[in-house]
Design a protein around this motif. Structure first.
Motif, PDB file in Angstrom:
ATOM      1  N   ASP A 177       0.826  -1.207   0.000  1.00 53.65           N
ATOM      2  CA  ASP A 177       0.000   0.000   0.000  1.00 53.65           C
ATOM      3  C   ASP A 177       0.858   1.255   0.000  1.00 53.65           C
ATOM      4  OD1 ASP A 177      -2.366  -1.369  -0.120  1.00 53.65           O
ATOM      5  OD2 ASP A 177      -2.775  -1.277   2.039  1.00 53.65           O
ATOM      6  N   GLN A 178       1.999   1.198   0.680  1.00 45.64           N
ATOM      7  CA  GLN A 178       2.858   2.372   0.734  1.00 45.64           C
ATOM      8  C   GLN A 178       3.520   2.640  -0.618  1.00 45.64           C
ATOM      9  OE1 GLN A 178       5.073   3.088   4.532  1.00 45.64           O
ATOM     10  NE2 GLN A 178       4.260   1.097   5.143  1.00 45.64           N
ATOM     11  N   ILE A 179       3.917   1.583  -1.297  1.00 44.31           N
ATOM     12  CA  ILE A 179       4.475   1.758  -2.643  1.00 44.31           C
ATOM     13  C   ILE A 179       3.392   2.258  -3.591  1.00 44.31           C
ATOM     14  CG2 ILE A 179       5.497   0.571  -4.615  1.00 44.31           C
ATOM     15  CD1 ILE A 179       6.827  -1.349  -2.599  1.00 44.31           C
ATOM     16  N   ALA A 200       3.590  -2.661  -7.552  1.00 39.58           N
ATOM     17  CA  ALA A 200       4.292  -2.806  -6.276  1.00 39.58           C
ATOM     18  C   ALA A 200       5.093  -4.106  -6.246  1.00 39.58           C
ATOM     19  CB  ALA A 200       3.301  -2.755  -5.114  1.00 39.58           C
ATOM     20  N   ALA A 201       4.490  -5.196  -6.730  1.00 39.52           N
ATOM     21  CA  ALA A 201       5.187  -6.477  -6.763  1.00 39.52           C
ATOM     22  C   ALA A 201       6.396  -6.420  -7.690  1.00 39.52           C
ATOM     23  CB  ALA A 201       4.223  -7.583  -7.205  1.00 39.52           C
ATOM     24  N   ASP A 202       6.244  -5.767  -8.844  1.00 34.88           N
ATOM     25  CA  ASP A 202       7.362  -5.617  -9.777  1.00 34.88           C
ATOM     26  C   ASP A 202       8.522  -4.863  -9.126  1.00 34.88           C
ATOM     27  OD1 ASP A 202       6.045  -6.954 -11.778  1.00 34.88           O
ATOM     28  OD2 ASP A 202       5.361  -5.145 -12.818  1.00 34.88           O
ATOM     29  N   LEU A 203       8.200  -3.818  -8.376  1.00 29.42           N
ATOM     30  CA  LEU A 203       9.234  -3.019  -7.726  1.00 29.42           C
ATOM     31  C   LEU A 203       9.937  -3.802  -6.623  1.00 29.42           C
ATOM     32  CD1 LEU A 203       7.308   0.369  -7.639  1.00 29.42           C
ATOM     33  CD2 LEU A 203       9.535   0.008  -8.731  1.00 29.42           C
ATOM     34  N   GLU A 236       4.877 -10.961  -4.548  1.00 30.25           N
ATOM     35  CA  GLU A 236       3.415 -10.930  -4.534  1.00 30.25           C
ATOM     36  C   GLU A 236       2.862 -11.209  -3.136  1.00 30.25           C
ATOM     37  OE1 GLU A 236       5.219 -12.701  -6.603  1.00 30.25           O
ATOM     38  OE2 GLU A 236       4.865 -11.821  -8.588  1.00 30.25           O
ATOM     39  N   LYS A 237       3.577 -12.026  -2.381  1.00 28.47           N
ATOM     40  CA  LYS A 237       3.160 -12.336  -1.020  1.00 28.47           C
ATOM     41  C   LYS A 237       3.584 -11.243  -0.047  1.00 28.47           C
ATOM     42  CE  LYS A 237       4.046 -15.588   2.755  1.00 28.47           C
ATOM     43  NZ  LYS A 237       4.805 -16.808   3.176  1.00 28.47           N
ATOM     44  N   ARG A 238       4.811 -10.770  -0.188  1.00 31.96           N
ATOM     45  CA  ARG A 238       5.374  -9.858   0.800  1.00 31.96           C
ATOM     46  C   ARG A 238       4.815  -8.444   0.710  1.00 31.96           C
ATOM     47  NH1 ARG A 238      10.823 -10.888   3.522  1.00 31.96           N
ATOM     48  NH2 ARG A 238       9.341 -10.351   5.165  1.00 31.96           N
ATOM     49  N   LEU A 239       4.190  -8.090  -0.410  1.00 32.67           N
ATOM     50  CA  LEU A 239       3.610  -6.751  -0.487  1.00 32.67           C
ATOM     51  C   LEU A 239       2.420  -6.593   0.453  1.00 32.67           C
ATOM     52  CD1 LEU A 239       0.762  -6.693  -2.389  1.00 32.67           C
ATOM     53  CD2 LEU A 239       2.428  -7.147  -4.178  1.00 32.67           C
ATOM     54  N   HIS A 240       1.904  -7.712   0.983  1.00 35.50           N
ATOM     55  CA  HIS A 240       0.796  -7.648   1.936  1.00 35.50           C
ATOM     56  C   HIS A 240       1.282  -7.630   3.391  1.00 35.50           C
ATOM     57  CE1 HIS A 240      -1.996  -8.288  -1.340  1.00 35.50           C
ATOM     58  NE2 HIS A 240      -1.338  -9.381  -1.711  1.00 35.50           N
ATOM     59  N   GLU A 241       2.593  -7.622   3.586  1.00 32.44           N
ATOM     60  CA  GLU A 241       3.148  -7.624   4.935  1.00 32.44           C
ATOM     61  C   GLU A 241       3.473  -6.203   5.398  1.00 32.44           C
ATOM     62  OE1 GLU A 241       6.468 -10.283   4.881  1.00 32.44           O
ATOM     63  OE2 GLU A 241       5.231 -12.061   4.539  1.00 32.44           O
ATOM     64  N   GLU A 301       7.664  -6.799   9.769  1.00 29.46           N
ATOM     65  CA  GLU A 301       7.884  -8.181   9.343  1.00 29.46           C
ATOM     66  C   GLU A 301       9.111  -8.329   8.430  1.00 29.46           C
ATOM     67  OE1 GLU A 301       3.953 -10.447   8.755  1.00 29.46           O
ATOM     68  OE2 GLU A 301       3.404  -8.365   8.296  1.00 29.46           O
ATOM     69  N   PHE A 302       9.786  -7.207   8.184  1.00 30.52           N
ATOM     70  CA  PHE A 302      10.973  -7.206   7.333  1.00 30.52           C
ATOM     71  C   PHE A 302      12.214  -6.945   8.174  1.00 30.52           C
ATOM     72  CE2 PHE A 302       7.541  -6.538   4.457  1.00 30.52           C
ATOM     73  CZ  PHE A 302       7.958  -6.912   3.183  1.00 30.52           C
ATOM     74  N   SER A 303      13.336  -7.506   7.762  1.00 32.39           N
ATOM     75  CA  SER A 303      14.615  -7.208   8.420  1.00 32.39           C
ATOM     76  C   SER A 303      15.061  -5.799   8.041  1.00 32.39           C
ATOM     77  CB  SER A 303      15.672  -8.218   7.989  1.00 32.39           C
ATOM     78  OG  SER A 303      15.959  -8.057   6.602  1.00 32.39           O
ATOM     79  N   GLY A 304      16.120  -5.309   8.711  1.00 29.98           N
ATOM     80  CA  GLY A 304      16.615  -3.963   8.405  1.00 29.98           C
ATOM     81  C   GLY A 304      17.028  -3.816   6.954  1.00 29.98           C
ATOM     82  N   GLY A 305      17.744  -4.819   6.425  1.00 34.60           N
ATOM     83  CA  GLY A 305      18.167  -4.762   5.034  1.00 34.60           C
ATOM     84  C   GLY A 305      16.996  -4.818   4.068  1.00 34.60           C
ATOM     85  N   MET A 306      15.992  -5.639   4.390  1.00 34.63           N
ATOM     86  CA  MET A 306      14.814  -5.741   3.530  1.00 34.63           C
ATOM     87  C   MET A 306      13.980  -4.456   3.580  1.00 34.63           C
ATOM     88  SD  MET A 306      14.690  -8.428   1.733  1.00 34.63           S
ATOM     89  CE  MET A 306      15.522 -10.010   1.586  1.00 34.63           C
ATOM     90  N   ARG A 307      13.925  -3.809   4.745  1.00 32.00           N
ATOM     91  CA  ARG A 307      13.207  -2.533   4.825  1.00 32.00           C
ATOM     92  C   ARG A 307      13.896  -1.479   3.946  1.00 32.00           C
ATOM     93  NH1 ARG A 307      12.207  -3.859  10.470  1.00 32.00           N
ATOM     94  NH2 ARG A 307      14.170  -2.840  11.067  1.00 32.00           N
TER      95      ARG A 307
END
Length: 343
Positions: free
Chosen positions: A125-127, A147-150, A160-165, A169-175
């Motif tokens: 949603d933020q993207i 958003a999934a493409d980005l 496709e799954k993680r865009l709903h998280e 729920e993300f690590s520092g590097g993933m954020r």
């Protein structure tokens, strides 16, 4: 090192061809003691598909310069000079017109991903929100696909799954990868990365820099990389500008700055880097501290900490940039005398 010659500006010879051209940028803040400059007469260019790294200690004015480029400084700040994007002056633009440039043509990655992301919204949603600011015509399915493409672009698995998280729920590097995805949401011409590897371990730092490199290769976006770690920019930047106490002390091609530094501060930063190619008894440190903005010395701001300083020369008015080579300049008035000692 090429011999120093005439005084010159600190930018490429053809600033008119630059994607982003900054001239004499000064940022001042209102205080009880009057106006205090965080950035003084900063000039540089960023070309197409180019990475310019701005390096300096914390408090040197790097982030203040970045926020000035984006028009995100508080009302207490006074900004003067010139900021031109594709020849268009941005400084003084009405907020509505500046918003059309911000995000769409010039994106930004903030250094604190956890603080910058909304904990109450999914990353998808933020993207999507970043996209709809500049393209409100897209439907929900199209936004989710974008958003999934980005997220896939920045290397997040199962996008496709993680865009709903949510961010937690993300690590520092993933954020930080999510922040890069948001910065690239509208395919900007230039991306400002403000300390994108801060508080990340060395392995994750390398991954984030690799993501930026890969994104740049695929999209052609120019990058303005801001960092306090000169070691971070090796192999990443095309050009490097070394800032200290709000000023540009050295600007040139990355290889030239790393192997032929022309300012004692640049040499001191390089000497402070850990080395794996030789054993040293202890790391070199720069004596003293960065002066507060309201207490900068006259002349070169580094001269109280500089082993090569001569008060009669370095403690007078600040020198105009001296040209080392075609695209390499320094502000050190003694550069021609001490160039052999800095190699």
């Amino acid at each position: 090192m090429t011999s120093l010659s005439s005084r010159a500006g600190d930018a490429p010879a053809d600033p008119a061809a630059a994607l982003l051209s900054v001239r004499d940028l000064t940022v001042e803040y209102k205080t009880d003691a009057g106006l205090v400059a965080a950035v003084e007469r900063l000039s540089f260019d960023v070309g197409e598909r180019q990475t310019l790294a701005i390096v300096g200690e914390s408090g040197s004015g790097k982030s203040a310069a970045a926020m000035a480029l984006m028009g995100l400084l508080p009302a207490s700040a006074r900004v003067t000079g010139s900021i031109r994007f594709r020849g268009r002056e941005l400084l003084g633009l009405p907020e509505r017109e500046l918003r059309a440039v911000r995000g769409r043509h010039i994106g930004i990655i903030f250094q604190d991903a956890l603080a910058a992301l909304n904990p109450m919204m999914t990353v998808g949603d933020q993207i999507a929100e970043a996209v709809t600011v500049h393209d409100p015509t897209l439907g929900r399915k199209e936004l989710a696909a974008r958003a999934a493409d980005l997220l896939g672009l920045v290397g997040i698995p199962s996008p496709e799954k993680r865009l709903h998280e949510y961010p937690h729920e993300f690590s520092g590097g993933m954020r930080q990868r999510v922040m890069i995805a948001m910065g690239m949401a509208n395919e900007p011409d230039i991306l400002i990365a403000d300390e994108p590897t801060t508080a990340l371990d060395v392995t994750v730092q390398a991954q984030i820099l690799e993501v930026l490199r890969r994104v740049q290769e695929r999209t052609g976006t120019s990058v303005l990389l801001i960092t306090h770690d000169l070691g971070v920019v090796a192999g990443v930047a095309d050009r490097v500008m070394v800032m200290y106490s709000g000023r540009n002390l050295e600007l040139g091609g990355a290889e030239s700055v790393f192997y032929e530094p022309s300012h004692p501060y640049t040499r001191a930063l390089l000497d402070a880097l850990p080395r794996i190619d030789r054993r040293v008894p202890r790391l070199t440190q720069i004596p003293g501290q960065l002066p507060p903005p309201g207490q900068r010395p006259r002349g070169c701001p580094f001269q109280p900490r500089c082993p090569h300083a001569r008060p009669a020369l370095c403690g007078t008015e600040s020198a105009s940039p001296l040209r080392v080579s075609t695209l390499h300049t320094t502000s050190c008035v003694r550069a021609h005398e001490i160039e052999g000692e800095l190699r």
